[in-house]
Write a protein that holds these residues in place. Sequence first.
Motif, short mmCIF file in Angstrom:
data_model
loop_
_atom_site.label_atom_id
_atom_site.label_comp_id
_atom_site.label_asym_id
_atom_site.label_seq_id
_atom_site.Cartn_x
_atom_site.Cartn_y
_atom_site.Cartn_z
N PRO A 186 0.86 -1.17 0.00
CA PRO A 186 0.00 0.00 0.00
C PRO A 186 0.90 1.23 0.00
N GLY A 187 0.44 2.31 -0.58
CA GLY A 187 1.27 3.52 -0.56
C GLY A 187 1.44 4.06 0.84
N LEU A 188 2.43 4.93 1.01
CA LEU A 188 2.72 5.51 2.31
C LEU A 188 1.92 6.79 2.54
N VAL A 189 1.70 7.09 3.81
CA VAL A 189 1.11 8.37 4.22
C VAL A 189 2.22 9.20 4.84
N ASN A 190 2.47 10.39 4.30
CA ASN A 190 3.46 11.29 4.92
C ASN A 190 2.72 12.12 5.95
N LEU A 191 3.14 12.03 7.20
CA LEU A 191 2.45 12.69 8.30
C LEU A 191 2.76 14.18 8.39
N HIS A 192 3.70 14.67 7.60
CA HIS A 192 4.16 16.06 7.71
C HIS A 192 3.77 16.89 6.49
N GLY A 193 2.50 16.81 6.11
CA GLY A 193 2.05 17.56 4.94
C GLY A 193 2.24 19.06 5.08
N ASP A 194 1.80 19.64 6.19
CA ASP A 194 1.95 21.09 6.39
C ASP A 194 3.43 21.49 6.39
N GLU A 195 4.20 20.75 7.15
CA GLU A 195 5.61 21.11 7.31
C GLU A 195 6.39 21.05 6.01
N LEU A 196 6.07 20.07 5.16
CA LEU A 196 6.83 19.89 3.92
C LEU A 196 6.30 20.71 2.76
N LEU A 197 5.04 21.13 2.82
CA LEU A 197 4.46 21.83 1.68
C LEU A 197 4.17 23.30 1.95
N GLU A 198 3.83 23.66 3.17
CA GLU A 198 3.53 25.06 3.47
C GLU A 198 4.60 25.74 4.31
N GLU A 199 5.51 24.96 4.87
CA GLU A 199 6.54 25.53 5.73
C GLU A 199 7.94 25.19 5.23
N ALA A 200 8.03 24.83 3.97
CA ALA A 200 9.33 24.50 3.37
C ALA A 200 9.31 24.91 1.91
N TYR A 201 10.47 25.25 1.41
CA TYR A 201 10.63 25.57 -0.01
C TYR A 201 11.49 24.48 -0.65
N HIS A 202 10.98 23.90 -1.73
CA HIS A 202 11.71 22.87 -2.46
C HIS A 202 12.39 23.53 -3.66
N PRO A 203 13.71 23.69 -3.59
CA PRO A 203 14.41 24.42 -4.66
C PRO A 203 14.25 23.76 -6.03
N ASP A 204 14.17 24.61 -7.02
CA ASP A 204 14.21 24.16 -8.41
C ASP A 204 15.63 23.62 -8.66
N PRO A 205 15.79 22.57 -9.46
CA PRO A 205 17.15 22.08 -9.75
C PRO A 205 18.07 23.16 -10.29
N ARG A 206 17.51 24.16 -10.98
CA ARG A 206 18.33 25.25 -11.51
C ARG A 206 18.85 26.17 -10.41
N GLU A 207 18.28 26.04 -9.21
CA GLU A 207 18.73 26.84 -8.07
C GLU A 207 19.71 26.09 -7.18
N ALA A 208 20.06 24.89 -7.57
CA ALA A 208 20.86 24.02 -6.69
C ALA A 208 22.19 24.65 -6.29
N ASP A 209 22.84 25.37 -7.20
CA ASP A 209 24.13 25.97 -6.86
C ASP A 209 23.99 26.98 -5.73
N ALA A 210 22.89 27.74 -5.74
CA ALA A 210 22.70 28.78 -4.72
C ALA A 210 21.97 28.27 -3.48
N LEU A 211 20.99 27.36 -3.68
CA LEU A 211 20.12 26.98 -2.58
C LEU A 211 20.26 25.52 -2.15
N GLY A 212 21.01 24.73 -2.90
CA GLY A 212 21.12 23.32 -2.57
C GLY A 212 19.92 22.55 -3.12
N THR A 213 19.76 21.34 -2.65
CA THR A 213 18.68 20.49 -3.16
C THR A 213 17.69 20.08 -2.08
N GLU A 214 18.01 20.33 -0.82
CA GLU A 214 17.13 19.92 0.28
C GLU A 214 16.10 21.01 0.56
N PRO A 215 14.92 20.64 1.11
CA PRO A 215 13.91 21.64 1.45
C PRO A 215 14.46 22.69 2.41
#
Length: 201
Positions: free
Chosen positions: A47-76
Motif C-alpha cells: 500500500p502507498g505511504l502516508v506522509n504525516l508532515h504535509g503542512d511542514e513539507l508543503l507550506e513551511e518549506a521551499y523545495h528548490p528548483d534544480p536550476r537553483e541548486a548551486d545557490a540553494l542546494g537540493t534539500e527543502p
Amino acid sequence: MLTIHADSKGRALAVDGAWIARAGSLEDLLADRPGARVRRWPGILTPGLVNLHGDELLEEAYHPDPREADALGTEPLTGDALAALAMDDARWGASARRGVQRMLAHGTVAVSCGDLRNRAVRDAVHRSGLGVLGRLGRPGGTASLDPYACGLPVTFAEPRESGSAARFAVFDVPDEAALAARGAGTCVATVVGGRLVYRRR
C-alpha cells in the motif's frame, strides 16, 4: 484499459481505472484477464505511504528548483532560510509541485495535514491526486520526504484489495524488513488513482 502490476514475488494487482479490480498472484490474474497490459516491477508491492508532515513539507518549506541548486542546494529550506526568500503565490505553487513529486518518488500516496491555508499549495496537492488526511496538532518527529526517516511509526494507506482505490507503491527491496531498513528512497513506482504518477528511470 485494465493493467496488471506485478512484483518480483509474483503478487499482482489488476487496476481498472481508479480502482483495484482484483488482487492475487500474477498467474491467476493473467488467467482471468489474458488481454490485460502487464507491468512487472522489481521488488515488492505495498500500500502507498502516508506522509504525516504535509503542512511542514508543503507550506513551511521551499523545495528548490534544480536550476537553483548551486545557490540553494537540493534539500527543502525551512526556518530562516525560507524567511530569506521572496515567496509569492507562483513560487509557492512551484515549490509545492516539486515537493509533491518528491513525495511521490518516496511512495507517498496521501499526506496528513491540517487546513492547508496557501491556495497555491492546496491546488498543487489537489491536482496531484494525493489523498489528504486531516490531523489535529503536529505529529512530532522530523519532517522528511521519506516517512521511514521521520522517527515515527510508518503509516500505510488502505489495504490493496478488490474494490479499493488504486493507491500503491513498489519498492525495490526483497521484503518489508529491508524496506524499513533501507527506506522509501527505494521506490520504483507509485500509483495514485490508477495512474502511474512516478516511475524511477
